[in-house]
Motif scaffolding. Structure first.
Motif, PDB file in Angstrom:
ATOM      1  N   GLY A   1       0.778  -1.223   0.000  1.00 52.08           N
ATOM      2  CA  GLY A   1       0.000   0.000   0.000  1.00 52.08           C
ATOM      3  C   GLY A   1       0.814   1.280   0.000  1.00 52.08           C
ATOM      4  O   GLY A   1       0.237   2.372  -0.058  1.00 52.08           O
ATOM      5  N   VAL A   2       2.142   1.182   0.069  1.00 53.96           N
ATOM      6  CA  VAL A   2       2.980   2.381   0.016  1.00 53.96           C
ATOM      7  C   VAL A   2       2.894   2.981  -1.384  1.00 53.96           C
ATOM      8  O   VAL A   2       3.086   2.275  -2.377  1.00 53.96           O
ATOM      9  N   PRO A   3       2.600   4.272  -1.510  1.00 52.55           N
ATOM     10  CA  PRO A   3       2.448   4.872  -2.844  1.00 52.55           C
ATOM     11  C   PRO A   3       3.718   4.741  -3.678  1.00 52.55           C
ATOM     12  O   PRO A   3       4.842   4.791  -3.163  1.00 52.55           O
ATOM     13  N   GLU A   4       3.521   4.604  -4.983  1.00 53.67           N
ATOM     14  CA  GLU A   4       4.655   4.482  -5.891  1.00 53.67           C
ATOM     15  C   GLU A   4       5.491   5.759  -5.917  1.00 53.67           C
ATOM     16  O   GLU A   4       6.697   5.715  -6.179  1.00 53.67           O
ATOM     17  N   THR A   5       4.841   6.887  -5.614  1.00 55.94           N
ATOM     18  CA  THR A   5       5.582   8.150  -5.577  1.00 55.94           C
ATOM     19  C   THR A   5       6.686   8.115  -4.529  1.00 55.94           C
ATOM     20  O   THR A   5       7.810   8.578  -4.763  1.00 55.94           O
ATOM     21  N   LEU A   6       6.381   7.563  -3.348  1.00 56.07           N
ATOM     22  CA  LEU A   6       7.399   7.458  -2.303  1.00 56.07           C
ATOM     23  C   LEU A   6       8.503   6.499  -2.708  1.00 56.07           C
ATOM     24  O   LEU A   6       9.685   6.738  -2.416  1.00 56.07           O
ATOM     25  N   ARG A   7       8.145   5.418  -3.374  1.00 54.27           N
ATOM     26  CA  ARG A   7       9.180   4.475  -3.833  1.00 54.27           C
ATOM     27  C   ARG A   7      10.116   5.157  -4.835  1.00 54.27           C
ATOM     28  O   ARG A   7      11.341   5.004  -4.762  1.00 54.27           O
TER      29      ARG A   7
ATOM     30  N   ILE B   1      11.819   3.766   3.473  1.00 52.55           N
ATOM     31  CA  ILE B   1      10.616   4.132   2.726  1.00 52.55           C
ATOM     32  C   ILE B   1       9.447   3.212   3.051  1.00 52.55           C
ATOM     33  O   ILE B   1       8.374   3.668   3.464  1.00 52.55           O
ATOM     34  N   LEU B   2       9.637   1.909   2.892  1.00 54.13           N
ATOM     35  CA  LEU B   2       8.519   0.989   3.036  1.00 54.13           C
ATOM     36  C   LEU B   2       8.069   0.848   4.487  1.00 54.13           C
ATOM     37  O   LEU B   2       6.865   0.843   4.775  1.00 54.13           O
ATOM     38  N   VAL B   3       9.011   0.718   5.402  1.00 56.87           N
ATOM     39  CA  VAL B   3       8.627   0.533   6.811  1.00 56.87           C
ATOM     40  C   VAL B   3       7.892   1.756   7.372  1.00 56.87           C
ATOM     41  O   VAL B   3       6.823   1.609   7.983  1.00 56.87           O
ATOM     42  N   PRO B   4       8.395   3.000   7.182  1.00 55.43           N
ATOM     43  CA  PRO B   4       7.602   4.146   7.667  1.00 55.43           C
ATOM     44  C   PRO B   4       6.234   4.252   7.002  1.00 55.43           C
ATOM     45  O   PRO B   4       5.245   4.597   7.659  1.00 55.43           O
ATOM     46  N   GLY B   5       6.153   3.952   5.703  1.00 51.28           N
ATOM     47  CA  GLY B   5       4.869   4.039   5.021  1.00 51.28           C
ATOM     48  C   GLY B   5       3.887   2.967   5.440  1.00 51.28           C
ATOM     49  O   GLY B   5       2.672   3.157   5.346  1.00 51.28           O
TER      50      GLY B   5
END
Length: 290
Positions: free
Chosen positions: A177-183, A200-204
């Motif tokens: 569910g982490v947005p692709e923009t953050l990735r 990135i993934l863990v905080p999101g």
């Protein structure tokens, strides 16, 4: 002559502006309304209401063997703490629980990292969770007794099973569910592999991870109590489930309810102190929860 030419001094008045049309005027809150704004007091009133219902039901049945009153249970609970028996049993259960919970959390994160790192890891996670997540942990107890014997290792095995799969599913769903923009932003900063996951993934995915930790804790706690009810002692020392089972055999129903109350109290403390503190320092700090 000059005094006659001076204008008269008029008394000044301050008028409060009327409230705009359609806007309600805020009134000061009463004492009960201020208390109602605190979750702690609201929950305390709920518990008080449940205790009164319990006491009324016990007096209506008038059978201490079937349903002891709240006061009798409270006396048995305090007596168990004063004698040290209830504390010793609870400590034995919590020691095993923490071991199994830690191993289950570690295994769940390893599986999830493999799932987000490769397609094969994702297939492994999806296949194993589809197979083993619907399987009750207590159903594996006979196999655990066969493989590990009558001891702590069998309890840890079933606890790991109860924690591992729901936590892995929640964590993986949070990563997805982490947005692709953050990735993409992380990759632009040169993050990849484990660094991308941690920064990135863990905080999101923190809301899903904390939710999985809470679900895993609940599953582990009730699995441990159920397993102790089945075969009881571990390394010569019984836990809280064995305390309940022994007193049920001896028809000490008030002590049975005292043991159940200990299970509930520990659950409330872990939920309202442990996980609330975890949410405060993670979710709210990262701006993921209001």
């Amino acid at each position: 002559m000059s005094a006659l030419l001076e204008p008269p001094i008029r008394q000044e008045f301050v008028y409060a502006a009327p409230p705009p049309a359609g806007v309600a005027v805020e009134r000061p809150l009463s004492r009960w309304q201020r208390l109602g704004q605190h979750a702690l007091w609201r929950k305390a009133f709920i518990l008080l209401g449940l205790a009164l219902l319990w006491e009324g039901a016990a007096r209506w049945t008038h059978n201490d063997l079937l349903l002891p009153s709240f006061l009798q249970t409270a006396q048995a609970f305090i007596g168990g703490i004063a004698s040290g028996e209830l504390l010793t049993r609870t400590a034995a259960s919590l020691f095993v629980l923490l071991q199994g919970y830690a191993v289950g959390v570690l295994a769940a994160f390893v599986l999830t990292l493999l799932a987000v790192s490769s397609r094969i890891g994702r297939d492994v996670l999806e296949t194993l969770t589809a197979m083993l997540n619907p399987l009750p942990a207590i159903a594996l107890l006979p196999l655990a007794l066969l493989w590990f014997g009558l001891g702590r290792a069998s309890l840890i095995f079933v606890i790991v099973h109860s924690v591992m799969w729901p936590l892995a599913l929640n964590t993986y769903a949070g990563f997805q569910g982490v947005p692709e923009t953050l990735r993409m932003a992380g990759r632009n900063y040169g993050l990849s592999g484990l660094r991308l996951v941690l920064h990135i993934l863990v905080p999101g995915a923190l809301p899903s991870i904390v939710s999985g930790l809470k679900i895993g804790w609940a599953f582990a706690w009730r699995t441990l109590i159920a397993a102790e009810l089945v075969f009881g002692t571990t390394s010569g020392q019984g836990g809280l489930g064995w305390y309940i089972f022994q007193n049920r055999n001896e028809l000490y129903t008030d002590k049975v309810f005292a043991g159940l109350a200990a299970v509930i109290v520990i659950g409330l403390l872990v939920e309202n102190i442990g996980f609330r503190s975890l949410e405060r320092v993670t979710l709210k700090r990262w701006g993921m929860q209001r």
